[in-house]
Design an enzyme around this catalytic site. Sequence first.
Site, PDB file in Angstrom:
ATOM      1  N   HIS A  57       1.240   4.879  -2.521  1.00  0.00           N
ATOM      2  CA  HIS A  57       0.858   5.680  -3.677  1.00  0.00           C
ATOM      3  C   HIS A  57       2.107   6.355  -4.238  1.00  0.00           C
ATOM      4  CE1 HIS A  57      -3.513   5.410  -2.738  1.00  0.00           C
ATOM      5  NE2 HIS A  57      -3.044   5.265  -1.500  1.00  0.00           N
TER       6      HIS A  57
ATOM      7  N   HIS B  49      -9.768   1.089  -1.055  1.00  0.00           N
ATOM      8  CA  HIS B  49      -9.629   1.720   0.255  1.00  0.00           C
ATOM      9  C   HIS B  49     -11.009   1.680   0.920  1.00  0.00           C
ATOM     10  CE1 HIS B  49      -5.915   3.058  -1.449  1.00  0.00           C
ATOM     11  NE2 HIS B  49      -5.654   3.958  -0.527  1.00  0.00           N
TER      12      HIS B  49
ATOM     13  N   ASP C 247       1.780   4.121   2.737  1.00  0.00           N
ATOM     14  CA  ASP C 247       0.716   4.937   2.163  1.00  0.00           C
ATOM     15  C   ASP C 247       1.284   6.063   1.289  1.00  0.00           C
ATOM     16  OD1 ASP C 247      -1.843   5.756   1.575  1.00  0.00           O
ATOM     17  OD2 ASP C 247      -2.401   6.300   3.620  1.00  0.00           O
ATOM     18  N   ASP C 248       1.453   7.256   1.854  1.00  0.00           N
ATOM     19  CA  ASP C 248       2.036   8.407   1.142  1.00  0.00           C
ATOM     20  C   ASP C 248       3.219   8.899   1.969  1.00  0.00           C
ATOM     21  OD1 ASP C 248      -0.150   9.200  -1.076  1.00  0.00           O
ATOM     22  OD2 ASP C 248      -1.186   8.580   0.748  1.00  0.00           O
TER      23      ASP C 248
ATOM     24  N   GLU D 101     -11.241   3.491   6.326  1.00  0.00           N
ATOM     25  CA  GLU D 101     -10.238   4.436   6.827  1.00  0.00           C
ATOM     26  C   GLU D 101     -10.979   5.560   7.545  1.00  0.00           C
ATOM     27  OE1 GLU D 101      -6.564   7.253   5.213  1.00  0.00           O
ATOM     28  OE2 GLU D 101      -8.109   6.572   3.808  1.00  0.00           O
TER      29      GLU D 101
ATOM     30  N   HIS E 187       0.863  -1.191   0.000  1.00  0.00           N
ATOM     31  CA  HIS E 187       0.000   0.000   0.000  1.00  0.00           C
ATOM     32  C   HIS E 187       0.894   1.235   0.000  1.00  0.00           C
ATOM     33  CE1 HIS E 187      -3.833   2.058   1.836  1.00  0.00           C
ATOM     34  NE2 HIS E 187      -3.126   2.918   1.089  1.00  0.00           N
TER      35      HIS E 187
END
Length: 345
Positions: free
Chosen positions: A26, A204, A285-286, A207, A24
Amino acid sequence: MRVAEVNQEDLKPFIAGLPKAELHMHIEGSLEPEMMFALAERNGVDLSFKSVEETRAAYNFGCLQEFLDLFFQGMAVLCSEQDFYDLTWAYFKRAHADNVRHAEKFFDPQGHTCRGIDFETVLRGIQQARADAERELGITSELIMCFWRHLSEEDACKTLELAKPFREGIVGIGLDAAEQDNPPRKFASVYKQAREQGYRLLAHAGEEGPASYVEEAIDLLKVDRIDHGNATLDDPELTRRIAGEGTVLTVCPLSNVKLAVVDEMHRHPLKTMLEHGLAVTVNSDDPAYFGGYVNDNYVAVQQALGLTVDELHRIARNSFNGAFLDEYAKAAHLDELDAYVATYR
């Protein structure tokens, strides 16, 4: 050394050497401020921030939407094939330093095509970096195309059509961006089309959205994995079901704290997820926006929750078992992982 004798600080070197997959992440979310400014200068893009320091100071999000507003601004500097290559290659070098053996990365084509950037331009840059990473760093990878859920399903269908000439280079589709008021059922038709075209399916869910969104993603979209999935624990029956079915959850601890999904790391539900038998993984994630790459996430959640070697071993095993790898590759990674843990002990 017995597991009981290992303290939290001792586990940093263990985590550093732990073979792992990241499921996961991005790719646009790995755009560090330094690269953002370099690409802005290369492409003549004006940024709203005057310096790297001012940019980092803005990374104080109160919710997912505040992050997305800044994230969308950052994407504007990505214009050429070389830009996408540089971005992706930088991630792979960082992942290699964290002992990532396999990475499955999201990309957001709608954020580029809406700016007039050709789909092929995006793909060519990313795919060349993937090839170089496998050859030079030994990291295998897959690419997952996400739909922005705040846009229409019709727009998602157009994106799916754009991807047809590049089908062999994209393993799956995902669903990201603003979750509130954008339930999975909104995209049931395009997911059916993608399933018929042979894509692996992700979304997703849970969340900032409720447990019912997780259930919809499983029952209506027929997903192979759930990205995030924190809200699963709000529904005991759903928790038991997902544990029994072995559905993998790609959890992102630092992201959850940064976006106020969880107020403090010591309250993160990951350990409870493990205790309920959920197949959780740890991911970044980011990472450029949330303060850490995959090992930073492992260390943060381990220290806050007191995770043991056994629990970290289980999380890393989940990452390989949940990856879109063939059984031979999975077995090879799991053998390496198990040998590493046995040697450590």
